[in-house]
Scaffold this motif. Structure first.
Motif, PDB file in Angstrom:
ATOM      1  N   THR A  88     -43.989 -34.787  20.770  1.00 51.33           N
ATOM      2  CA  THR A  88     -43.436 -34.490  22.082  1.00 51.33           C
ATOM      3  C   THR A  88     -44.312 -33.447  22.776  1.00 51.33           C
ATOM      4  OG1 THR A  88     -42.065 -32.723  21.176  1.00 51.33           O
ATOM      5  CG2 THR A  88     -41.123 -34.956  21.212  1.00 51.33           C
ATOM      6  N   VAL A  89     -44.011 -33.147  24.028  1.00 51.34           N
ATOM      7  CA  VAL A  89     -44.806 -32.163  24.758  1.00 51.34           C
ATOM      8  C   VAL A  89     -44.765 -30.783  24.078  1.00 51.34           C
ATOM      9  CG1 VAL A  89     -45.024 -30.896  26.927  1.00 51.34           C
ATOM     10  CG2 VAL A  89     -44.711 -33.370  26.949  1.00 51.34           C
ATOM     11  N   PRO A  90     -43.587 -30.265  23.705  1.00 51.08           N
ATOM     12  CA  PRO A  90     -43.601 -28.971  23.017  1.00 51.08           C
ATOM     13  C   PRO A  90     -44.400 -29.001  21.714  1.00 51.08           C
ATOM     14  CG  PRO A  90     -41.395 -29.483  23.788  1.00 51.08           C
ATOM     15  CD  PRO A  90     -42.207 -30.721  23.974  1.00 51.08           C
ATOM     16  N   ALA A  91     -44.314 -30.123  20.981  1.00 47.57           N
ATOM     17  CA  ALA A  91     -45.082 -30.243  19.742  1.00 47.57           C
ATOM     18  C   ALA A  91     -46.580 -30.271  20.030  1.00 47.57           C
ATOM     19  CB  ALA A  91     -44.665 -31.501  18.983  1.00 47.57           C
ATOM     20  N   ALA A  92     -46.966 -30.937  21.120  1.00 47.82           N
ATOM     21  CA  ALA A  92     -48.375 -30.990  21.494  1.00 47.82           C
ATOM     22  C   ALA A  92     -48.900 -29.614  21.896  1.00 47.82           C
ATOM     23  CB  ALA A  92     -48.574 -31.986  22.644  1.00 47.82           C
ATOM     24  N   VAL A  93     -48.067 -28.847  22.606  1.00 51.50           N
ATOM     25  CA  VAL A  93     -48.449 -27.480  22.975  1.00 51.50           C
ATOM     26  C   VAL A  93     -48.710 -26.654  21.718  1.00 51.50           C
ATOM     27  CG1 VAL A  93     -47.609 -25.342  24.005  1.00 51.50           C
ATOM     28  CG2 VAL A  93     -47.279 -27.506  25.202  1.00 51.50           C
ATOM     29  N   ALA A  94     -47.799 -26.759  20.747  1.00 54.29           N
ATOM     30  CA  ALA A  94     -47.965 -26.016  19.494  1.00 54.29           C
ATOM     31  C   ALA A  94     -49.210 -26.471  18.740  1.00 54.29           C
ATOM     32  CB  ALA A  94     -46.725 -26.183  18.627  1.00 54.29           C
ATOM     33  N   ALA A  95     -49.445 -27.786  18.724  1.00 57.22           N
ATOM     34  CA  ALA A  95     -50.610 -28.315  18.008  1.00 57.22           C
ATOM     35  C   ALA A  95     -51.919 -27.845  18.651  1.00 57.22           C
ATOM     36  CB  ALA A  95     -50.553 -29.838  17.985  1.00 57.22           C
ATOM     37  N   GLY A  96     -51.945 -27.789  19.981  1.00 59.06           N
ATOM     38  CA  GLY A  96     -53.148 -27.305  20.664  1.00 59.06           C
ATOM     39  C   GLY A  96     -53.444 -25.858  20.341  1.00 59.06           C
ATOM     40  N   ALA A  97     -52.383 -25.032  20.305  1.00 62.04           N
ATOM     41  CA  ALA A  97     -52.562 -23.615  19.965  1.00 62.04           C
ATOM     42  C   ALA A  97     -53.024 -23.454  18.519  1.00 62.04           C
ATOM     43  CB  ALA A  97     -51.253 -22.864  20.185  1.00 62.04           C
ATOM     44  N   GLN A  98     -52.463 -24.258  17.626  1.00 56.65           N
ATOM     45  CA  GLN A  98     -52.856 -24.190  16.221  1.00 56.65           C
ATOM     46  C   GLN A  98     -54.321 -24.592  16.050  1.00 56.65           C
ATOM     47  OE1 GLN A  98     -50.425 -26.580  13.646  1.00 56.65           O
ATOM     48  NE2 GLN A  98     -51.645 -26.157  11.823  1.00 56.65           N
ATOM     49  N   ALA A  99     -54.727 -25.639  16.759  1.00 56.16           N
ATOM     50  CA  ALA A  99     -56.123 -26.075  16.685  1.00 56.16           C
ATOM     51  C   ALA A  99     -57.058 -24.989  17.205  1.00 56.16           C
ATOM     52  CB  ALA A  99     -56.310 -27.360  17.489  1.00 56.16           C
ATOM     53  N   ALA A 100     -56.658 -24.315  18.282  1.00 58.64           N
ATOM     54  CA  ALA A 100     -57.488 -23.244  18.843  1.00 58.64           C
ATOM     55  C   ALA A 100     -57.674 -22.106  17.843  1.00 58.64           C
ATOM     56  CB  ALA A 100     -56.855 -22.719  20.130  1.00 58.64           C
ATOM     57  N   ALA A 101     -56.613 -21.783  17.104  1.00 56.63           N
ATOM     58  CA  ALA A 101     -56.724 -20.733  16.089  1.00 56.63           C
ATOM     59  C   ALA A 101     -57.687 -21.148  14.983  1.00 56.63           C
ATOM     60  CB  ALA A 101     -55.343 -20.425  15.513  1.00 56.63           C
ATOM     61  N   ALA A 102     -57.618 -22.426  14.579  1.00 57.74           N
ATOM     62  CA  ALA A 102     -58.532 -22.915  13.548  1.00 57.74           C
ATOM     63  C   ALA A 102     -59.974 -22.898  14.030  1.00 57.74           C
ATOM     64  CB  ALA A 102     -58.122 -24.330  13.134  1.00 57.74           C
ATOM     65  N   ILE A 103     -60.185 -23.278  15.289  1.00 61.73           N
ATOM     66  CA  ILE A 103     -61.536 -23.269  15.852  1.00 61.73           C
ATOM     67  C   ILE A 103     -62.069 -21.845  15.944  1.00 61.73           C
ATOM     68  CG2 ILE A 103     -62.866 -23.742  17.948  1.00 61.73           C
ATOM     69  CD1 ILE A 103     -61.017 -26.159  18.398  1.00 61.73           C
ATOM     70  N   THR A 104     -61.219 -20.917  16.344  1.00 61.82           N
ATOM     71  CA  THR A 104     -61.635 -19.513  16.425  1.00 61.82           C
ATOM     72  C   THR A 104     -62.093 -19.014  15.059  1.00 61.82           C
ATOM     73  OG1 THR A 104     -60.255 -18.983  18.328  1.00 61.82           O
ATOM     74  CG2 THR A 104     -60.818 -17.158  16.857  1.00 61.82           C
ATOM     75  N   ARG A 105     -61.342 -19.318  14.032  1.00 64.52           N
ATOM     76  CA  ARG A 105     -61.721 -18.916  12.679  1.00 64.52           C
ATOM     77  C   ARG A 105     -63.062 -19.544  12.289  1.00 64.52           C
ATOM     78  NH1 ARG A 105     -61.291 -20.605   7.349  1.00 64.52           N
ATOM     79  NH2 ARG A 105     -60.843 -18.954   5.834  1.00 64.52           N
ATOM     80  N   ASP A 106     -63.216 -20.823  12.609  1.00 66.88           N
ATOM     81  CA  ASP A 106     -64.456 -21.542  12.299  1.00 66.88           C
ATOM     82  C   ASP A 106     -65.653 -20.888  12.989  1.00 66.88           C
ATOM     83  OD1 ASP A 106     -66.380 -23.414  11.653  1.00 66.88           O
ATOM     84  OD2 ASP A 106     -65.527 -25.028  12.861  1.00 66.88           O
ATOM     85  N   LEU A 107     -65.512 -20.599  14.287  1.00 65.68           N
ATOM     86  CA  LEU A 107     -66.606 -19.986  15.033  1.00 65.68           C
ATOM     87  C   LEU A 107     -66.909 -18.572  14.526  1.00 65.68           C
ATOM     88  CD1 LEU A 107     -65.721 -21.138  18.659  1.00 65.68           C
ATOM     89  CD2 LEU A 107     -67.742 -21.815  17.344  1.00 65.68           C
ATOM     90  N   LEU A 108     -65.870 -17.813  14.212  1.00 65.85           N
ATOM     91  CA  LEU A 108     -66.084 -16.453  13.711  1.00 65.85           C
ATOM     92  C   LEU A 108     -66.840 -16.465  12.387  1.00 65.85           C
ATOM     93  CD1 LEU A 108     -62.675 -14.729  14.518  1.00 65.85           C
ATOM     94  CD2 LEU A 108     -64.913 -14.180  15.507  1.00 65.85           C
ATOM     95  N   LEU A 109     -66.470 -17.368  11.496  1.00 66.21           N
ATOM     96  CA  LEU A 109     -67.164 -17.451  10.211  1.00 66.21           C
ATOM     97  C   LEU A 109     -68.621 -17.871  10.399  1.00 66.21           C
ATOM     98  CD1 LEU A 109     -64.415 -19.086   7.952  1.00 66.21           C
ATOM     99  CD2 LEU A 109     -65.249 -16.716   7.901  1.00 66.21           C
ATOM    100  N   ALA A 110     -68.859 -18.802  11.341  1.00 63.99           N
ATOM    101  CA  ALA A 110     -70.236 -19.207  11.626  1.00 63.99           C
ATOM    102  C   ALA A 110     -71.041 -18.045  12.186  1.00 63.99           C
ATOM    103  CB  ALA A 110     -70.242 -20.384  12.606  1.00 63.99           C
ATOM    104  N   ASP A 111     -70.441 -17.280  13.096  1.00 56.40           N
ATOM    105  CA  ASP A 111     -71.129 -16.121  13.664  1.00 56.40           C
ATOM    106  C   ASP A 111     -71.356 -15.045  12.601  1.00 56.40           C
ATOM    107  OD1 ASP A 111     -71.177 -17.370  16.077  1.00 56.40           O
ATOM    108  OD2 ASP A 111     -69.519 -16.222  16.944  1.00 56.40           O
TER     109      ASP A 111
END
Length: 338
Positions: free
Chosen positions: A281-304
């Protein structure tokens, strides 16, 4: 050097949610969106706390303003291709012929609903014809609600529809034959069951849905109809990365597989929202997008971090060599080294 840290492909609920988190985390973010969200035909999004009834277009407008307010960019275009760069990162090609580069990609393109091939059904999609009773049956409460069966999941949907109406009709259409227990359940709940294939819909003078026409020519009156469209993930542009869609476990269509952290099979490419889960649903998609952003941030930080440590080590090694050379030269000056 890539142009962006993250390109978000798709500007619906999941994409803008991810872009908001990423922009607030001060990454260079670009959202590519062609303005065709799955829920565009709906008058409003429901069962979203504090946002109930908000039109999809308004959600997009507010979301874009929030993302750009934190420095993110949004472009009105569609991604048509993507490829990995030799030195790392990705290049994304847009429908207007541009190519933009990025370190990571977040795919939030959603899906396309393929409606059952019933004449006139599409004209009512997003209104009197809807997929989820939880989200849209309230608007047709206490009216005659039909359920078009095209798979096993629709047999239970007839019972769900009784939360909003005492006049529920299950059209077996192309779905499976109910078993003895299911027949007993329909009888106990007062659910009418109609055999035969539905070939079209009927409408009144005002254009409102009035009934379902069977192959026999008989018209069964209904005011609203819930269906289960086949979900098709919008992911063809990922072929250049070797990513392909797969059948979703629900049997409702296909999806782009991603792990619980939103990572796909290609390192650096993430996915969230309906493109990964047609039932989100839309609320679930909002949560999933935020969760993905947190994972990407961690990925980029580790690469840096890895790059910074490697650079520091290289700098230490070079500095040590220079210090050693200076020491040897100094010893020669003072005659300590022959």
């Amino acid at each position: 050097m890539t142009e962006y840290d993250v390109i978000v492909i798709g500007g619906g609920a999941a994409g803008l949610s991810g872009a908001l988190v990423l922009s607030r985390s001060r990454w260079r973010v670009l959202v590519l969106d062609d303005g065709t969200p799955r829920n565009a035909p709906a008058d409003g999004v429901h069962n979203w706390l504090t946002r109930d009834g908000l039109p999809p277009a308004e959600i997009g407008r507010i979301g874009r303003a929030e993302v750009t307010g934190y420095g993110g960019r949004v472009r009105d275009t569609r991604a048509v291709g993507a490829r990995a760069l030799p030195g790392g990162g990705f290049a994304v090609t847009t429908a207007d012929g541009d190519e933009v580069t990025t370190r990571r990609v977040l795919v939030t393109t959603g899906l396309t609903d393929e409606l059952p091939p019933v004449d006139g059904l599409a004209a009512h999609w997003g209104g009197a014809v809807f997929a989820c009773p939880f989200w849209h049956a309230w608007e047709f409460r206490d009216t005659r609600i039909g359920v078009l069966s095209t798979g096993p999941h629709d047999l239970m949907k007839a019972h769900i529809a009784t939360r909003w109406s005492t006049e529920v009709t299950l059209f077996l259409h192309t779905g499976p034959e109910p078993d003895a227990d299911q027949w007993a359940g329909y009888a106990a709940r007062g659910i009418s069951v109609v055999d035969g294939t539905v070939t079209g819909v009927t409408t009144g003078a005002d254009g409102a849905l009035t009934g379902m026409r069977l192959g026999s020519g008989v018209v069964v009156p209904v005011d609203a109809l819930t269906v289960s469209p086949v979900a098709r993930a919008r992911a063809g542009f990922l072929d250049g990365l070797g990513l392909a869609v797969a059948a979703h476990p629900s049997g409702l269509g296909d999806h782009l597989p991603a792990d619980p952290g939103a990572a796909t099979a290609v390192p650096g490419v993430y996915a969230a929202g309906n493109v990964t889960d047609p039932m989100a649903t839309v609320p679930a998609a909002v949560a999933a997008g935020a969760q993905a952003a947190a994972a990407i941030t961690r990925d980029l930080l580790l690469a840096d971090l890895d790059a910074a440590v490697a650079a520091a080590r290289d700098g230490f090694s070079a500095g040590a060599e220079r210090a050693c050379a200076d020491a040897v030269a100094g010893d020669r000056v003072h005659g300590l080294v022959p």
